[in-house]
Enzyme design. Structure first.
Site, PDB file in Angstrom:
ATOM      1  N   PHE A 130      28.487  25.703  90.999  1.00 63.50           N
ATOM      2  CA  PHE A 130      27.964  26.295  92.240  1.00 63.50           C
ATOM      3  C   PHE A 130      26.690  25.630  92.749  1.00 63.50           C
ATOM      4  O   PHE A 130      25.815  26.300  93.288  1.00 63.50           O
ATOM      5  CB  PHE A 130      27.734  27.802  92.066  1.00 63.50           C
ATOM      6  CG  PHE A 130      28.745  28.492  91.199  1.00 63.50           C
ATOM      7  CD1 PHE A 130      30.099  28.407  91.488  1.00 63.50           C
ATOM      8  CD2 PHE A 130      28.359  29.216  90.085  1.00 63.50           C
ATOM      9  CE1 PHE A 130      31.041  29.040  90.685  1.00 63.50           C
ATOM     10  CE2 PHE A 130      29.299  29.828  89.272  1.00 63.50           C
ATOM     11  CZ  PHE A 130      30.641  29.749  89.568  1.00 63.50           C
ATOM     12  N   HIS A 131      26.600  24.295  92.637  1.00 57.59           N
ATOM     13  CA  HIS A 131      25.390  23.590  93.067  1.00 57.59           C
ATOM     14  C   HIS A 131      25.669  22.477  94.072  1.00 57.59           C
ATOM     15  O   HIS A 131      25.103  21.386  93.957  1.00 57.59           O
ATOM     16  CB  HIS A 131      24.655  23.005  91.847  1.00 57.59           C
ATOM     17  CG  HIS A 131      24.253  24.011  90.842  1.00 57.59           C
ATOM     18  ND1 HIS A 131      24.023  23.686  89.513  1.00 57.59           N
ATOM     19  CD2 HIS A 131      24.034  25.351  90.953  1.00 57.59           C
ATOM     20  CE1 HIS A 131      23.680  24.780  88.850  1.00 57.59           C
ATOM     21  NE2 HIS A 131      23.688  25.794  89.693  1.00 57.59           N
ATOM     22  N   PRO A 132      26.531  22.667  95.080  1.00 59.99           N
ATOM     23  CA  PRO A 132      26.768  21.591  96.046  1.00 59.99           C
ATOM     24  C   PRO A 132      25.493  21.230  96.798  1.00 59.99           C
ATOM     25  O   PRO A 132      24.733  22.105  97.211  1.00 59.99           O
ATOM     26  CB  PRO A 132      27.832  22.177  96.986  1.00 59.99           C
ATOM     27  CG  PRO A 132      27.702  23.659  96.855  1.00 59.99           C
ATOM     28  CD  PRO A 132      27.283  23.892  95.431  1.00 59.99           C
TER      29      PRO A 132
END
Length: 538
Positions: free
Chosen positions: A469-471
């Site tokens: 969840f770190h784009p």
């Protein structure tokens, strides 16, 4: 409702709530915060363990999927993103991490003046109240709380001791700039509740008359006149389209997926892509939507030999009642913590000069993050490469602003990233096989000990790996000589006046760790820049 404002902030997430607070604080400027999702009134948002409920929520989550990724056996991977006030800070795993000093010094070395560690540290200190107390790198009176986990868990303690047996130092504070170590994470919680940016920043600002917050409004495009941003077009819940005017600036804080999509919809992006879709080109910026980076999460699951896991608590009414009482009476226990407690930053490759992998050790197990727990005592070793080389993209599929963009991460597309995935799995196994962890590990459930070769491990990573969840990086910051740079060091979009991007998109390279706190820092720093430029205009 007012139709014109000094500043329009697009996206009420981790960055947008910060900007709404800081820009409206002096009372001199009118600010409009526009959020596509609803208010953050759902109770599962505020209970730390509740992100298992919001992970797939049809209203609170954008629920993106990637395109089939050739590096992941052609799988489409679910990418949750917050769609409510607080954005992803309202649905994330609550981990409080800044990254490494070298991450920010690398940004400065790439030509981004004012973004080195020493430049960013005052803003990290400004944003936080850290329960570890005063220190040269800590803040004690900021809006966002860094809360230590007070209740120890035997599994996490064993995980820590096993890592120490391999020479990893014990660390209490992972946010000094030097990260290597093992211990318990700090969380973005306060008194047993999630401390999202909507709670920490927006809630205290809502009473200001110069701040307008609009929810349920989907921004369709930035309105441009003579290469100047002068407002946004917004779709209201009833389908009506209206235009909101910005006297000073439009600030895009919609995240690393939605911000580049909005730029492209507005005619700002690669000319070839825009031409194919019939969108008039207002600024040919080939870097918009490119440079996509993410941390690939590899999750090893073990059966635990004793019924001491969160799986055991959640499987029975008695266990659930105990968890509820712990939270109601003491604001503690698993409900106040979430899922991941154990932190480990280490070097998986001998050639690395600083930590290259991160573990989120969880006292439960499920087929995927946020999924239903397994019907056995289980724990999860989640490991990711901190600085992946793989680069993907976010591109429009059509000129329809209601259609999600094409997302292609291109995970494991470089040799280093493939080596790191294998090394991360092997490192996790070493920890699991080390005292005092070994007797607690009844069996490796996934991938299973039959998977031993490098080829087998890599195939497991391709088949089971997922986003953590770190784009980031899709409107990267860079100097004038960088043809792929979208914004300058003051986060101004190149070739367009009075338009900035303030969110994860601007990171030239991904930070070594979770991205929520770095985004809050970026927004704090951006707010000062915006106000400085406003004073210069007057």
């Amino acid at each position: 409702m007012k139709q014109a404002f000094d500043y329009i902030v697009v996206g009420g997430g981790s960055a947008g709530c910060v900007l709404a607070n800081r820009l409206s604080a002096c009372g001199r400027y009118t600010v409009c915060l526009v959020e596509a999702g609803p208010p953050d009134s759902n109770p599962w948002i505020h209970l730390p363990i509740g992100y298992g409920k919001t992970m797939f929520h049809k209203t609170l989550n954008w629920g993106f999927y990637t395109d089939p990724d050739p590096g992941m056996n052609g799988r489409r991977i679910y990418w949750p993103r917050g769609r409510t006030l607080g954005g992803s800070s309202s649905i994330n795993g609550l981990i409080y991490i800044r990254g490494q000093k070298a991450d920010y010094d690398d940004w400065a070395r790439q030509g981004n003046a004012g973004w080195g560690w020493d430049d960013c540290l005052p803003y990290f200190r400004k944003l936080e109240t850290n329960d570890l107390g005063p220190g040269p790198t800590r803040g004690v009176d900021g809006p966002l709380h860094a809360t230590s986990i007070k209740t120890r868990h035997p599994l996490v303690d064993a995980f820590i001791d096993a890592a120490r047996a391999h020479g990893v130092p014990l660390r209490q504070d992972f946010n000094t700039g030097e990260q290597e170590g093992v211990g318990y994470y700090q969380l973005t919680t306060h008194r047993g509740l999630r401390r999202s940016t909507a709670v920490a920043y927006l809630r205290p600002a809502r009473k200001r008359r110069n701040l307008t917050v609009l929810t349920g409004r989907h921004v369709l495009a930035v309105v441009l006149r003579d290469r100047r941003a002068c407002g946004v077009r917004v779709r209201a819940p009833d389908g009506a389209v209206q235009e909101l005017a910005a006297r000073h600036e439009v600030l895009l804080s919609a995240g690393a997926l939605n911000s580049p999509q909005l730029l492209q919809l507005s005619g700002i992006g690669p000319a070839g892509l825009l031409g194919e879709l019939g969108i008039p080109v207002r600024a040919d910026l080939p870097g918009v939507g490119e440079n996509l980076q993410d941390h690939l999460q590899i999750r090893l699951i073990y059966r635990v030999s004793r019924p001491i896991t969160t799986n055991d608590d959640l499987r029975t009414l008695g266990g659930k009642a105990r968890l509820a009482l712990q939270w109601l009476l003491y604001r503690g226990g698993a409900l106040a913590i979430g899922i991941n407690q154990g932190a480990l930053f280490a070097r998986a490759l001998d050639a690395s000069d600083r930590p290259d992998i991160q573990f989120h050790f969880g006292t439960l197990s499920a087929d995927m993050a946020g999924g239903d727990v397994h019907p056995f005592s289980g724990c999860t070793y989640s490991v990711c490469q901190l600085r992946p080389e793989s680069r993907g993209h976010v591109r429009l599929r059509s000129a329809d602003p209601m259609q999600p963009p094409s997302i292609q991460p291109r995970y494991l597309s470089t040799e280093l990233d493939r080596r790191m995935a294998i090394a991360g799995v092997r490192y996790a196994r070493r920890i699991a096989d080390t005292e005092p962890m070994r007797p607690l590990m009844a069996a490796e459930f996934r991938p299973g000990r039959e998977v031993e070769s490098d080829e087998g491990i890599l195939d497991f990573c391709r088949e089971r790996g997922a986003t953590i969840f770190h784009p980031s990086g899709t409107a990267k910051m860079g100097p004038d000589g960088d043809p792929m740079a979208v914004v300058d060091s003051r986060l101004r979009v190149r070739g367009v006046d009075r338009l900035r991007v303030v969110d994860c998109s601007v990171m030239p390279t991904l930070v070594s760790g979770n991205t929520n706190v770095p985004v809050v820092m970026i927004a704090e720093r951006a707010a000062d820049m915006i106000l400085e430029d406003a004073r210069g205009r007057t």
